[in-house]
Design a protein around this motif. Structure first.
Motif, PDB file in Angstrom:
ATOM      1  N   GLN A 262      54.822  43.155  36.880  1.00 40.13           N
ATOM      2  CA  GLN A 262      53.849  42.694  35.950  1.00 40.13           C
ATOM      3  C   GLN A 262      54.621  42.664  34.763  1.00 40.13           C
ATOM      4  N   LEU A 263      55.649  43.692  34.233  1.00 36.64           N
ATOM      5  CA  LEU A 263      56.217  43.397  32.837  1.00 36.64           C
ATOM      6  C   LEU A 263      57.395  42.273  32.880  1.00 36.64           C
ATOM      7  N   ASP A 264      57.732  42.049  34.110  1.00 32.03           N
ATOM      8  CA  ASP A 264      58.874  41.198  34.072  1.00 32.03           C
ATOM      9  C   ASP A 264      57.987  39.665  33.852  1.00 32.03           C
ATOM     10  N   ILE A 265      57.101  39.543  34.541  1.00 39.34           N
ATOM     11  CA  ILE A 265      56.116  38.061  34.318  1.00 39.34           C
ATOM     12  C   ILE A 265      55.745  38.207  32.918  1.00 39.34           C
ATOM     13  N   LEU A 266      55.312  39.224  32.137  1.00 40.19           N
ATOM     14  CA  LEU A 266      55.039  38.962  30.675  1.00 40.19           C
ATOM     15  C   LEU A 266      56.261  38.817  29.969  1.00 40.19           C
TER      16      LEU A 266
ATOM     17  N   ILE B 132      38.013  51.704  39.674  1.00 40.85           N
ATOM     18  CA  ILE B 132      38.262  53.166  39.590  1.00 40.85           C
ATOM     19  C   ILE B 132      37.275  53.842  38.813  1.00 40.85           C
ATOM     20  N   MET B 133      37.011  53.640  37.558  1.00 38.78           N
ATOM     21  CA  MET B 133      36.318  54.333  36.752  1.00 38.78           C
ATOM     22  C   MET B 133      34.619  53.961  36.960  1.00 38.78           C
ATOM     23  N   LEU B 134      34.310  52.459  37.413  1.00 37.12           N
ATOM     24  CA  LEU B 134      32.967  52.175  37.545  1.00 37.12           C
ATOM     25  C   LEU B 134      32.984  51.699  39.124  1.00 37.12           C
ATOM     26  N   PRO B 135      33.037  52.425  40.051  1.00 34.10           N
ATOM     27  CA  PRO B 135      33.277  51.964  41.289  1.00 34.10           C
ATOM     28  C   PRO B 135      31.972  51.260  41.845  1.00 34.10           C
ATOM     29  N   GLY B 136      30.898  51.155  41.129  1.00 39.82           N
ATOM     30  CA  GLY B 136      29.757  50.338  41.582  1.00 39.82           C
ATOM     31  C   GLY B 136      29.577  49.024  40.938  1.00 39.82           C
ATOM     32  N   SER B 137      30.600  48.760  39.984  1.00 38.46           N
ATOM     33  CA  SER B 137      30.593  47.472  39.279  1.00 38.46           C
ATOM     34  C   SER B 137      30.928  46.432  40.267  1.00 38.46           C
ATOM     35  N   ALA B 138      30.399  45.113  39.671  1.00 39.06           N
ATOM     36  CA  ALA B 138      30.943  44.068  40.514  1.00 39.06           C
ATOM     37  C   ALA B 138      32.198  43.568  40.466  1.00 39.06           C
ATOM     38  N   LEU B 139      32.801  43.150  41.654  1.00 44.90           N
ATOM     39  CA  LEU B 139      34.023  42.569  41.776  1.00 44.90           C
ATOM     40  C   LEU B 139      33.944  40.942  42.270  1.00 44.90           C
ATOM     41  N   PRO B 140      33.523  40.213  41.810  1.00 48.66           N
ATOM     42  CA  PRO B 140      33.118  38.966  42.331  1.00 48.66           C
ATOM     43  C   PRO B 140      34.238  37.988  42.231  1.00 48.66           C
ATOM     44  N   GLU B 141      34.351  36.940  43.032  1.00 50.55           N
ATOM     45  CA  GLU B 141      35.430  36.042  43.222  1.00 50.55           C
ATOM     46  C   GLU B 141      35.402  35.338  41.673  1.00 50.55           C
ATOM     47  N   GLY B 142      36.547  35.067  41.224  1.00 53.59           N
ATOM     48  CA  GLY B 142      36.708  34.479  40.230  1.00 53.59           C
ATOM     49  C   GLY B 142      36.962  35.329  38.828  1.00 53.59           C
ATOM     50  N   LEU B 143      36.881  36.965  39.192  1.00 57.70           N
ATOM     51  CA  LEU B 143      36.792  37.692  37.984  1.00 57.70           C
ATOM     52  C   LEU B 143      38.508  37.811  37.589  1.00 57.70           C
ATOM     53  N   SER B 144      39.319  37.570  38.630  1.00 55.31           N
ATOM     54  CA  SER B 144      40.868  37.618  38.255  1.00 55.31           C
ATOM     55  C   SER B 144      40.840  36.652  37.056  1.00 55.31           C
ATOM     56  N   GLU B 145      40.753  35.210  37.555  1.00 55.83           N
ATOM     57  CA  GLU B 145      40.872  34.146  36.587  1.00 55.83           C
ATOM     58  C   GLU B 145      40.288  34.528  35.123  1.00 55.83           C
ATOM     59  N   GLN B 146      38.965  34.988  35.343  1.00 58.50           N
ATOM     60  CA  GLN B 146      38.116  35.372  34.079  1.00 58.50           C
ATOM     61  C   GLN B 146      38.897  36.211  33.140  1.00 58.50           C
ATOM     62  N   ILE B 147      39.441  37.230  33.551  1.00 58.14           N
ATOM     63  CA  ILE B 147      40.304  38.425  32.859  1.00 58.14           C
ATOM     64  C   ILE B 147      41.290  37.772  32.262  1.00 58.14           C
ATOM     65  N   VAL B 148      42.208  37.154  33.297  1.00 60.29           N
ATOM     66  CA  VAL B 148      43.428  36.720  32.714  1.00 60.29           C
ATOM     67  C   VAL B 148      43.202  35.677  31.555  1.00 60.29           C
ATOM     68  N   ASP B 149      42.383  34.713  31.631  1.00 65.41           N
ATOM     69  CA  ASP B 149      41.875  33.628  30.857  1.00 65.41           C
ATOM     70  C   ASP B 149      41.366  34.041  29.500  1.00 65.41           C
ATOM     71  N   SER B 150      40.611  35.130  29.589  1.00 64.76           N
ATOM     72  CA  SER B 150      40.002  35.843  28.383  1.00 64.76           C
ATOM     73  C   SER B 150      40.924  36.551  27.575  1.00 64.76           C
TER      74      SER B 150
ATOM     75  N   SER C 166      53.409  29.569  36.766  1.00 65.75           N
ATOM     76  CA  SER C 166      53.170  29.792  35.389  1.00 65.75           C
ATOM     77  C   SER C 166      53.099  31.185  35.166  1.00 65.75           C
ATOM     78  N   MET C 167      53.042  31.800  34.126  1.00 66.38           N
ATOM     79  CA  MET C 167      52.734  33.221  33.916  1.00 66.38           C
ATOM     80  C   MET C 167      51.356  33.378  34.168  1.00 66.38           C
ATOM     81  N   ARG C 168      50.280  32.594  33.945  1.00 60.74           N
ATOM     82  CA  ARG C 168      48.970  32.675  34.176  1.00 60.74           C
ATOM     83  C   ARG C 168      48.647  32.962  35.509  1.00 60.74           C
ATOM     84  N   ASP C 169      49.201  31.935  36.308  1.00 63.73           N
ATOM     85  CA  ASP C 169      49.006  31.964  37.764  1.00 63.73           C
ATOM     86  C   ASP C 169      49.516  33.371  38.664  1.00 63.73           C
ATOM     87  N   ASP C 170      50.720  33.563  37.933  1.00 60.57           N
ATOM     88  CA  ASP C 170      51.254  34.890  38.546  1.00 60.57           C
ATOM     89  C   ASP C 170      50.407  36.209  38.232  1.00 60.57           C
ATOM     90  N   LEU C 171      49.893  36.192  37.084  1.00 52.80           N
ATOM     91  CA  LEU C 171      48.920  37.242  36.570  1.00 52.80           C
ATOM     92  C   LEU C 171      47.712  37.131  37.494  1.00 52.80           C
TER      93      LEU C 171
END
Length: 210
Positions: free
Chosen positions: A144-148, A179-197, A90-95
Motif C-alpha cells: 500500500q505504501l509503495d502505491i502511495l 472490525i469496529m462496526l461488524p454490523g455496518s454495511a459493506l455494499p458493492e462500490g464502497l471501495s470506489e467511494q472511499i478512494v474517490d472521497s 493508476s494509483m486510484r485503481d490499485d487502491l
C-alpha cells in the motif's frame, strides 16, 4: 461446511516444500480445520495432535512450518480472499483493488462463524497474531505504501502529506466498518467511494477541476 473448509476447493494451499508435497500440506491444513470445526481451541492444537489427525509425522509439519503459529496463519490465508492482482493503470485503481480485498475479507469473516472465531482467538494469542501480522499484514501495508509513493511521484497525490498517514486515511474507513462496526454495511462500490472521497482532498491543487 464452514467457510474455511469450503475455501479448500477454491484456493491453493500455500506450498512451502517441493511441488509434490502439495497433497501432504493440504491434508495438514484440512486436519487443522477439522479440529477447529470439532471445537478444539487454537491454544489446545498441538503439533502432535495435528500430525495425528493428518496421519503424518511431526517432522513432516516442521519441514513446512517453523511452528504452529505459521501453520495457523496459512490456515487462515486459505480462507481469506487472495491478494488482488493490481491493475497498474493508476494509483486510484490499485487502491480500489486493495480496498476491495479488505471488503471481501470482511464479508467472508461475517459469513463464517468458524473464521470469525479463529480471528478472535488469534487476536488473544500474541504469538499467533504476531505471526499473522509479520506474514500477512506487514507485506500488504508495504504494498500500500509503495502505491502511495508512486502516486506522489507521478503527481496523483499531494507531496506534503506523510505516507503512513495517507495509508491510514485510505484503509481506515474500511477497517473501521469491518472490525469496529461488524454490523455496518459493506455494499458493492464502497471501495470506489472511499478512494474517490479521500482523493478529492489529497490531489495536488493544480490538478483539481476549477
Amino acid at each position: 461446511m464452514s467457510g474455511l473448509a469450503e475455501s479448500q476447493s477454491g484456493q491453493a494451499v500455500p506450498v512451502r516444500g517441493r511441488p509434490r508435497s502439495e497433497a501432504v500440506e493440504r491434508s495438514i491444513i484440512e486436519a487443522v480445520i477439522k479440529l477447529l470445526e470439532d471445537g478444539v481451541p487454537l491454544a489446545e492444537l498441538s503439533i502432535e495432535r495435528i500430525a495425528r489427525t493428518a496421519g503424518v509425522g511431526k517432522a513432516t509439519i516442521y519441514r513446512r512450518w517453523n511452528g504452529k503459529e505459521e501453520l495457523f496463519v496459512d490456515v487462515v490465508r486459505t480462507a481469506e480472499p487472495p491478494d488482488p492482482e493490481l491493475p497498474g493503470t493508476s494509483m486510484r485503481d490499485d487502491l480500489v483493488a486493495l480496498l476491495e480485498q479488505l471488503r471481501q475479507r470482511g464479508l467472508m469473516t461475517r459469513s463464517s462463524a468458524l473464521l470469525h472465531s479463529v480471528f478472535a482467538q488469534m487476536k488473544s494469542s500474541p504469538k499467533v497474531w504476531g505471526a499473522y501480522h509479520a506474514i500477512v499484514v506487514a507485506p500488504r501495508r508495504r504494498k500500500q505504501l509503495d502505491i502511495l509513493r508512486r502516486g506522489q511521484a507521478n503527481g496523483e497525490l499531494r507531496g506534503d502529506i506523510d505516507i503512513e498517514l495517507l495509508n491510514d486515511l485510505f484503509v481506515g474507513p474500511m477497517l473501521f466498518r469491518t472490525i469496529m462496526l461488524p454490523g455496518s454495511a459493506l455494499p458493492e462500490g464502497l471501495s470506489e467511494q472511499i478512494v474517490d472521497s479521500v482523493l478529492e482532498g489529497l490531489r495536488p491543487v493544480s490538478s483539481r477541476v476549477s
